[in-house]
Design an enzyme around this catalytic site. Structure first.
Site, PDB file in Angstrom:
ATOM      1  N   CYS A 117       0.636  -1.209   0.009  1.00 25.99           N
ATOM      2  CA  CYS A 117       0.064  -0.094  -0.014  1.00 25.99           C
ATOM      3  C   CYS A 117       0.953   1.247   0.055  1.00 25.99           C
ATOM      4  O   CYS A 117       0.175   2.312  -0.162  1.00 25.99           O
ATOM      5  CB  CYS A 117      -0.883  -0.030   1.323  1.00 25.99           C
ATOM      6  SG  CYS A 117      -2.153  -1.260   1.027  1.00 25.99           S
ATOM      7  N   HIS A 249      -3.299   7.117   2.701  1.00 28.68           N
ATOM      8  CA  HIS A 249      -3.719   6.002   1.919  1.00 28.68           C
ATOM      9  C   HIS A 249      -5.236   5.689   2.707  1.00 28.68           C
ATOM     10  O   HIS A 249      -5.462   5.721   3.682  1.00 28.68           O
ATOM     11  CB  HIS A 249      -2.561   4.841   2.530  1.00 28.68           C
ATOM     12  CG  HIS A 249      -3.223   3.484   2.401  1.00 28.68           C
ATOM     13  ND1 HIS A 249      -3.724   3.262   1.223  1.00 28.68           N
ATOM     14  CD2 HIS A 249      -3.366   2.171   3.170  1.00 28.68           C
ATOM     15  CE1 HIS A 249      -4.071   1.724   1.117  1.00 28.68           C
ATOM     16  NE2 HIS A 249      -3.891   1.217   2.425  1.00 28.68           N
ATOM     17  N   ASN A 279     -10.237   0.421  -0.131  1.00 25.89           N
ATOM     18  CA  ASN A 279      -9.035   0.178   0.052  1.00 25.89           C
ATOM     19  C   ASN A 279      -8.274  -0.466  -1.296  1.00 25.89           C
ATOM     20  O   ASN A 279      -8.406  -1.582  -1.495  1.00 25.89           O
ATOM     21  CB  ASN A 279      -8.427  -0.613   1.245  1.00 25.89           C
ATOM     22  CG  ASN A 279      -6.686  -0.635   1.298  1.00 25.89           C
ATOM     23  OD1 ASN A 279      -6.184  -0.236   0.527  1.00 25.89           O
ATOM     24  ND2 ASN A 279      -6.483  -1.233   2.341  1.00 25.89           N
TER      25      ASN A 279
END
Length: 326
Positions: A117, A249, A279
């Site tokens: 990520c 993020h 996500n």
């Protein structure tokens, strides 16, 4: 070298057509819309259909960024492609050369970066360094992931969190909209976020599903994103109250809120779209940037801070001044 400091000249993102709602997931999982929203802030996410791969989304996002580059006075061509992904089409070869080929970029160098990520920030640091050093004059940086292909659809702890998507930016020498990037990692925490099988450690393992230690990841994400943001602000010489947009993020709304609270960033300056896309792993920051640009939330001259935490463990932060994207 200010004359070679990278500037952002193109931006775009791509999401699969199929939208998966919380109610859709509740038909097969022991969960509910209320439970998912209260723990993550996510309402919907996009999943690829069978037969659609990471390169498909990456090429679509890349094409949009190159088209935007033309609009802002660029050439629509680049001399390097960097792809940040944890879900490549295959373990061998890398997916970036295929993306470059599909975009008609000829025989330009192209390679993958895997920092989960944090991948977009690792790619941004790599691309910026190549431009600043003179190894490239222009770079297409794409971040793309299809986590729905590696998350166990029966796992109540992770299945609701992830969506698929891709985001891309074009960077060119001169103008300096990207100021600085800081990165970090701790391999001692590799088991926090891991897909056990498929690599050389366990080549015959059938443990193909992604796993995550949720509470430990939450604590580390908040600590590392807060710490790296403070570091990058100090290196850039910005005070927190000078930041116009904070783009973290898009892992979980509680993580975003906790980091913003620790830093003292007002809620109205936090960019969030995870309620609609979930996500999207490495793609989450460029997808959020592209979406915010499309919605008119980013203005030329805005001071923007990016930060992420991912598997590895990896983390990072960056500062940029938003350019005039037309």
């Amino acid at each position: 070298m200010q004359d070679r400091a990278p500037r952002l000249t193109g931006l775009g993102h791509a999401l699969p057509a199929r939208v998966v709602t919380n109610d859709d997931l509740a038909r097969t999982l022991d969960t509910s819309d209320e439970w998912i929203r209260s723990r993550s802030g996510i309402a919907t996410r996009h999943h690829v259909d069978p037969g659609t791969a990471t390169s498909d989304l990456a090429a679509e996002a890349g094409a949009r960024a190159l088209k935007a580059d033309l609009h802002t006075g660029g050439t629509g061509e680049v001399d390097l492609v960097v792809l940040a992904t944890t879900t490549p089409d295959r373990t061998c070869p890398a997916t970036a050369p295929l993306v470059a080929h599909r975009l008609g970029l000829g025989t330009v160098p192209a390679f993958d970066v895997n920092a989960v990520c944090s991948g977009f920030l690792y790619g941004l640091s790599t691309a910026s360094a190549m431009i600043t050093a003179g190894a490239a004059d222009s770079v297409l940086l794409v971040a793309a992931d299809t986590f729905s292909t590696i998350v166990d659809p029966t796992d109540r702890r992770t299945a609701f969190l992830f969506g698929d998507g891709a985001g891309a930016v074009v960077l060119r020498a001169g103008g300096g909209s990207v100021h600085d990037v800081v990165l970090g990692s701790d391999g001692g925490q590799e088991d926090l976020i891991i897909t056990p099988g498929g690599g050389s450690r366990e080549p015959g393992s059938d443990e193909r599903w992604f796993t995550m230690q949720g509470q430990a990841v939450y604590r580390q994400a908040v600590d590392r994103m807060t710490g790296s943001t403070r570091e990058i602000l100090g290196r850039t010489g910005w005070a927190v109250d000078e930041v116009d947009r904070f783009v973290g993020h898009q892992a979980n709304r509680r993580i975003l809120d906790a980091v913003a609270h620790r830093l003292g960033v007002p809620a109205d300056r936090v960019v969030a779209n995870l309620d609609r896309v979930g996500n999207t792993a490495a793609a989450s920051i460029p997808v959020a940037l592209s979406d915010a640009h499309d919605r008119g939330l980013l203005r030329p001259g805005d001071k923007v801070v990016l930060t992420a935490f991912g598997g590895g463990a990896t983390w990072g932060a960056a500062t940029l001044t938003w350019p005039d994207m037309g």
